[in-house]
Design an enzyme around this catalytic site. Structure first.
Site, PDB file in Angstrom:
ATOM      1  CG  ASP A  90      -4.265  -1.403   8.343  1.00  0.00           C
ATOM      2  OD1 ASP A  90      -4.238  -2.164   7.354  1.00  0.00           O
ATOM      3  OD2 ASP A  90      -3.340  -1.333   9.172  1.00  0.00           O
ATOM      4  CB  SER A 147      -6.836  -3.373  17.409  1.00  0.00           C
ATOM      5  OG  SER A 147      -5.459  -3.155  17.625  1.00  0.00           O
ATOM      6  CG  ASP A 207      -0.515  -0.071   2.538  1.00  0.00           C
ATOM      7  OD1 ASP A 207       0.699  -0.310   2.719  1.00  0.00           O
ATOM      8  OD2 ASP A 207      -1.314   0.109   3.481  1.00  0.00           O
TER       9      ASP A 207
HETATM   10  C1  GLA Z   1       0.041  -2.423   8.473  1.00  0.00           C
HETATM   11  C2  GLA Z   1      -0.113  -1.014   7.902  1.00  0.00           C
HETATM   12  C3  GLA Z   1      -0.737  -1.066   6.513  1.00  0.00           C
HETATM   13  C4  GLA Z   1       0.009  -2.034   5.608  1.00  0.00           C
HETATM   14  C5  GLA Z   1       0.214  -3.384   6.294  1.00  0.00           C
HETATM   15  C6  GLA Z   1       1.061  -4.320   5.494  1.00  0.00           C
HETATM   16  O1  GLA Z   1      -1.197  -2.999   8.717  1.00  0.00           O
HETATM   17  O2  GLA Z   1      -0.908  -0.216   8.749  1.00  0.00           O
HETATM   18  O3  GLA Z   1      -0.766   0.229   5.963  1.00  0.00           O
HETATM   19  O4  GLA Z   1       1.215  -1.493   5.172  1.00  0.00           O
HETATM   20  O5  GLA Z   1       0.791  -3.232   7.574  1.00  0.00           O
HETATM   21  O6  GLA Z   1       0.406  -4.658   4.312  1.00  0.00           O
END
Ligand code: GLA
Length: 337
Positions: free
Chosen positions: A149, A108, A19
């Site tokens: 997320d 979370s 991402d």
């Molecule tokens: C965490 C980060 C996301 C992403 C994932 C790995 O969850 O908050 O932005 O980079 O790791 O895919």
């Protein structure tokens, strides 16, 4: 005014550590939820959590002088981060309850940020909300996280996973077929991303991009020409993982669950060997799940360094370890009480 704000956790089916280079991800919100019952009005924010006897008490006006990263208790940092970004005009008092496990790779903290922003009266669309909460996460944790997320929590569609293009920020819902189940198993290793090499991995991707340009547009031939071994492997993970996301979405659409499972296995190997974000315990769990009849594929989910493993399996598959059968949930919301 009393409101109930809620936001879901998420599991990422495929597309990790892509991402923050504008790549592709394929998460779904799950039926694990953070809820905040909030009475709006007072000129400060006071939240009590069912998981911690120490409340979060934060000023509205002097929020500039608060360093979110140093706030106590630790979970209140995310509340402070949201306040720091949104500068709300009024606060309130309330209770936080959550069924999203902490430090498990199921987001979370994003669920808490999004629920907090809605409780505080955020007005705007899912993308604006997600961007504000991503900034809050970065301010609160010091981790240069991507958008996956928070955008999953705000833009989720019940019954669906989301294909998110983290460059255009377009979100497309893809129905999860009825004849498959997403199973989540905790490795037992909880972790905080603040203390992990997450930031180092992101910086290595930046370094690789300085050599060959945006990883989103890079070819494998360009990646293989990178002289530095670590950078080449990090870049190879990102470039191949982006492809796997689209192949996975296509496999799901055509009901090719065996093909989808095989892509999850490849994704795990790439995260383990090229991106180096797995652990021995996570690998053992993935191996166990992959060897279980009825499981199409399994991989680590989220940032890694411990946390959870996700498997795609035929409904009702017994995996022989404690597992959540996750249902694709709808987005965060707020209702008046
Ligand atoms: C965490 C980060 C996301 C992403 C994932 C790995 O969850 O908050 O932005 O980079 O790791 O895919």
């Amino acid at each position: 005014m009393k409101v109930l704000a809620s936001a879901p956790g998420r599991v990422n089916l495929i597309g990790d550590h892509t991402d923050y280079t504008g790549g592709l991800v394929f998460p779904m919100a799950v039926d694990m939820t953070t809820r905040i019952e909030f009475d709006r009005g007072v000129p400060w924010v006071e939240l009590v959590s069912d998981a911690d006897p120490e409340p979060a008490v934060l000023p509205l006006e002097a929020i500039d002088e608060v360093e979110p990263r140093l706030v106590r208790p630790a979970w209140a940092r995310y509340v402070a981060g949201v306040m720091w970004v949104l500068r709300p005009e009024r606060g309130g008092t309330g209770f936080v309850t959550s069924t999203v496990p902490v430090g498990a790779g199921l987001s979370s903290s994003a669920a808490l940020e999004v629920a907090t922003a809605l409780a505080l009266g955020f007005e705007g669309g899912p993308l604006e909300l997600a961007l504000a909460c991503q900034q809050a996460e970065q301010v609160a944790s010091g981790v240069p996280c991507g958008i996956m997320d928070q955008l999953t929590a705000t833009a989720a569609v019940a019954g669906c996973a989301l294909r998110i293009d983290c460059r255009s920020l377009e979100v497309a819902a893809v129905a999860l077929p009825d004849d498959v189940e997403a199973i989540i198993v905790h490795s037992g290793q909880t972790r905080s991303l603040t203390a992990s090499p997450y930031g180092v991995r992101r910086a290595q991707c930046d370094d690789a991009e300085a050599i060959i340009g945006p990883l989103r547009d890079a070819t494998l031939a360009e990646v293989e020409a990178i002289a530095h071994d670590d950078l080449r492997r990090r870049a190879r993970h990102v470039v191949t993982e982006n492809r796997r996301v689209d192949d996975f979405a296509a496999a799901l659409k055509h009901g090719d669950l065996t093909g989808a499972g095989a892509l999850m296995v490849e994704s795990h190997q790439s995260l383990r060997d090229d991106f180096e974000v797995s652990t021995r315990r996570v690998d053992t769990l993935v191996d166990h799940l992959q060897a279980t009849p009825g499981v199409y594929g399994a991989r680590l989910t989220g940032a890694g360094f411990g946390g959870c493993v996700v498997a795609l399996a035929a409904p009702g598959t017994e995996v022989g370890v404690d597992a959540w059968r996750a249902r694709p949930a709808g987005p965060a919301r707020v209702t008046e009480l």
